[in-house]
Design a protein around this motif. Structure first.
Motif, short mmCIF file in Angstrom:
data_model
loop_
_atom_site.label_atom_id
_atom_site.label_comp_id
_atom_site.label_asym_id
_atom_site.label_seq_id
_atom_site.Cartn_x
_atom_site.Cartn_y
_atom_site.Cartn_z
N LYS A 2 0.83 -1.21 0.00
CA LYS A 2 0.00 0.00 0.00
C LYS A 2 0.86 1.25 0.00
CE LYS A 2 -3.82 2.02 2.59
NZ LYS A 2 -4.57 1.96 3.85
N GLU A 3 1.90 1.23 0.88
CA GLU A 3 2.79 2.39 0.95
C GLU A 3 3.52 2.60 -0.38
OE1 GLU A 3 3.87 2.55 5.69
OE2 GLU A 3 5.45 2.21 4.21
N ALA A 4 3.95 1.49 -0.96
CA ALA A 4 4.64 1.60 -2.24
C ALA A 4 3.73 2.22 -3.29
CB ALA A 4 5.12 0.23 -2.69
N ALA A 5 2.46 1.77 -3.26
CA ALA A 5 1.50 2.32 -4.22
C ALA A 5 1.29 3.81 -3.98
CB ALA A 5 0.18 1.57 -4.10
N GLN A 6 1.19 4.17 -2.68
CA GLN A 6 1.00 5.59 -2.35
C GLN A 6 2.22 6.40 -2.76
OE1 GLN A 6 0.20 5.33 1.82
NE2 GLN A 6 -2.02 5.20 1.54
N GLN A 7 3.39 5.80 -2.50
CA GLN A 7 4.64 6.49 -2.85
C GLN A 7 4.73 6.72 -4.36
OE1 GLN A 7 6.74 7.60 -0.69
NE2 GLN A 7 8.33 8.31 -2.07
N ILE A 8 4.34 5.69 -5.08
CA ILE A 8 4.34 5.81 -6.55
C ILE A 8 3.38 6.92 -6.98
CG2 ILE A 8 3.63 4.62 -8.66
CD1 ILE A 8 4.74 2.03 -7.30
N GLU A 9 2.22 6.93 -6.31
CA GLU A 9 1.22 7.94 -6.65
C GLU A 9 1.76 9.35 -6.37
OE1 GLU A 9 -2.36 9.41 -8.00
OE2 GLU A 9 -1.57 7.38 -8.14
N ARG A 10 2.40 9.46 -5.19
CA ARG A 10 2.97 10.77 -4.82
C ARG A 10 4.05 11.20 -5.81
NH1 ARG A 10 2.41 9.12 0.66
NH2 ARG A 10 4.54 8.32 0.68
N MET A 11 4.91 10.22 -6.15
CA MET A 11 5.99 10.54 -7.09
C MET A 11 5.41 10.96 -8.44
SD MET A 11 8.63 7.50 -6.12
CE MET A 11 9.84 7.84 -7.37
N HIS A 12 4.35 10.28 -8.79
CA HIS A 12 3.71 10.61 -10.05
C HIS A 12 3.15 12.04 -10.01
CE1 HIS A 12 1.63 9.77 -13.79
NE2 HIS A 12 0.51 10.24 -13.26
N GLU A 13 2.46 12.34 -8.89
CA GLU A 13 1.90 13.68 -8.75
C GLU A 13 3.00 14.74 -8.72
OE1 GLU A 13 -0.44 13.58 -5.22
OE2 GLU A 13 -2.01 12.33 -6.14
N GLN A 14 4.08 14.40 -7.98
CA GLN A 14 5.20 15.34 -7.87
C GLN A 14 5.82 15.59 -9.25
OE1 GLN A 14 5.94 16.78 -4.95
NE2 GLN A 14 7.34 18.09 -6.06
N ALA A 15 5.97 14.48 -9.98
CA ALA A 15 6.54 14.61 -11.33
C ALA A 15 5.64 15.48 -12.20
CB ALA A 15 6.70 13.23 -11.95
N GLN A 16 4.32 15.28 -12.06
CA GLN A 16 3.37 16.09 -12.83
C GLN A 16 3.51 17.57 -12.47
OE1 GLN A 16 1.22 15.57 -15.20
NE2 GLN A 16 1.49 13.37 -15.43
N LEU A 17 3.59 17.80 -11.14
CA LEU A 17 3.73 19.19 -10.68
C LEU A 17 5.03 19.81 -11.18
CD1 LEU A 17 2.46 18.93 -6.99
CD2 LEU A 17 1.40 20.17 -8.86
N ILE B 183 6.72 18.94 -13.80
CA ILE B 183 6.62 19.17 -15.24
C ILE B 183 5.81 20.45 -15.50
CG2 ILE B 183 5.53 18.30 -17.35
CD1 ILE B 183 6.22 15.45 -16.24
N GLU B 184 4.69 20.57 -14.78
CA GLU B 184 3.85 21.76 -14.97
C GLU B 184 4.60 23.03 -14.60
OE1 GLU B 184 0.06 21.54 -13.04
OE2 GLU B 184 -0.36 19.59 -13.93
N ARG B 185 5.31 22.93 -13.45
CA ARG B 185 6.04 24.11 -12.99
C ARG B 185 7.13 24.51 -13.98
NH1 ARG B 185 7.61 22.36 -8.25
NH2 ARG B 185 9.72 21.91 -8.84
N GLU B 186 7.87 23.49 -14.43
CA GLU B 186 8.94 23.77 -15.39
C GLU B 186 8.37 24.35 -16.68
OE1 GLU B 186 12.19 23.65 -14.98
OE2 GLU B 186 11.87 23.14 -12.88
N MET B 187 7.24 23.79 -17.10
CA MET B 187 6.63 24.29 -18.32
C MET B 187 6.16 25.73 -18.13
SD MET B 187 4.53 21.15 -19.98
CE MET B 187 4.01 22.13 -21.36
#
Lengths: 184, 181
Positions: free
Chosen positions: A115-130, A132-136
């Motif tokens: 569960k934690e791994a899934a949450q971590q992946i989700e967070r990393m995904h969201e962070q990566a999205q943020l 990317i958005e910020r850099e863009m």
């Protein structure tokens, strides 16, 4: 008393020898020998009865005690064996219980980690999205700023060349005309 | 900050003296003239703050200089007092604040205007008139040329800045573009 009995015993022992020396008949010899044996036996019985009885009683007591001790040891061993078997049974049950418990805990832990791994992946995904958005956005803002600066630079160049004296006069008049009537 | 507080105290004291005698404008003019003379020879101030020169020598020199410029007695004594109290360093602040106080007393506002090209007399007159109407006081206008404005002009009265230059318009436009408005 014992001395008299001992003397009689010695005498009796000597009788067969005396009988043979005098050439007595076979029957007499037999009788003498039998009597001698009987007396000898009686004496022996008299003297040895009590010690032998005592010795046998002691021996019997020893054997009885040994038997009792052995019986007690046997019972003790049986008890120990029963206890050991009980302990083994308990250990088996406990080990089964522990094994089950560990398996359950391991399962819970596994679920938690997943569960934690899934949450971590989700967070990393969201962070990566943020990110990317910020850099863009930053790149967009930077590009926009550069374009604005270039456009303004160009506009300034054009204005410096193209604004005439008449334009200046008109701008000044407009400025004066548009001054506020009062402060505030 | 302390400099301003000290300067204000001295300037106010001189103005009050000037108002009592009716010579406040003269005092301001004479202070300005003396200060302008000093500005032409900046080393003079260093002499008056140099501890290697004795106090008496500095005072004598200061008195000689003032005698040559022949200011009003009150102004002369005021400047000698500044030297005595080691306040000559704040001379510029004192003059500025004296002029501010004097302007305030006389209902005058000093304004400056910058334009790309020098304004003609009629434009200056009209601008002065509009500014006076705006602030409700007499305006003493200082006109300067400033080619960096590209076009238009900038007027300033105290802290109030009225910017009608093309340079300012471009800056606002640039700001608007970079902010994404």
């Amino acid at each position: 008393m014992r001395a008299v009995l001992s003397l009689a015993l010695v005498t009796l022992l000597a009788c067969p020898a005396l009988a043979s020396e005098e050439g007595a008949s076979m029957l007499e010899s037999f009788l003498v020998r039998t009597l001698n044996f009987a007396v000898f036996f009686a004496i022996l019985f008299f003297f040895l009865r009590k010690p032998i009885k005592k010795a046998l009683a002691g021996r019997r007591e020893n054997i009885r005690q040994e038997l009792e001790a052995l019986q007690a040891e046997k019972e003790n061993a049986a008890r120990l064996k029963a206890e050991a078997e009980e302990l083994l049974g308990k250990a088996e049950t406990e080990s089964q219980r522990l094994l089950m418990e560990y398996r359950q805990q391991a399962e819970i832990e596994r679920s938690r980690i997943l569960k934690e791994a899934a949450q971590q992946i989700e967070r990393m995904h969201e962070q990566a999205q943020l990110t990317i958005e910020r850099e863009m956005n930053l790149a967009y803002a930077k590009l926009k700023k550069e374009l604005a600066l270039a456009a303004m630079g160009k506009a300034e160049e054009i204005l410096r060349v193209q604004v005439t004296a008449q334009d200046q006069e008109r701008l000044n008049k407009e400025f004066i005309a548009n001054l506020p009537r009062t402060l505030g | 900050m302390t400099n301003y507080i000290i300067a204000k105290r001295y300037a106010r004291a001189l103005l009050e003296t000037g108002l009592e005698s009716g010579q406040e404008t003269l005092y301001g003019q004479q202070l300005g003239m003396i200060y302008d003379n000093f500005q032409q020879v900046p080393e003079i101030m260093q002499i008056f703050t140099n501890p290697a020169i004795s106090r008496q020598e500095r005072k004598d020199l200061w008195r000689n200089l003032l005698d040559r410029m022949n200011p009003d007695k009150i102004v002369r004594n005021f400047l000698l007092l500044l030297l005595d109290r080691k306040r000559l360093l704040y001379f510029d602040h004192i003059i500025n604040y004296y002029n501010e106080l004097l302007d305030e007393h006389q209902g005058i506002k000093r304004a400056s205007v910058r334009s790309v090209e020098e304004l003609d007399a009629s434009a200056v007159k009209e601008l002065t008139s509009r500014l006076e109407a705006m602030v409700g006081k007499k305006i003493i206008l200082e006109v300067k040329g400033d080619p960096s404005l590209i076009g238009g002009m900038v007027a300033q009265i105290g802290d109030l800045v009225l910017d009608g230059s093309l340079k300012n318009e471009l800056a606002r436009l640039k700001d608007s573009l970079t902010r994404g408005d």
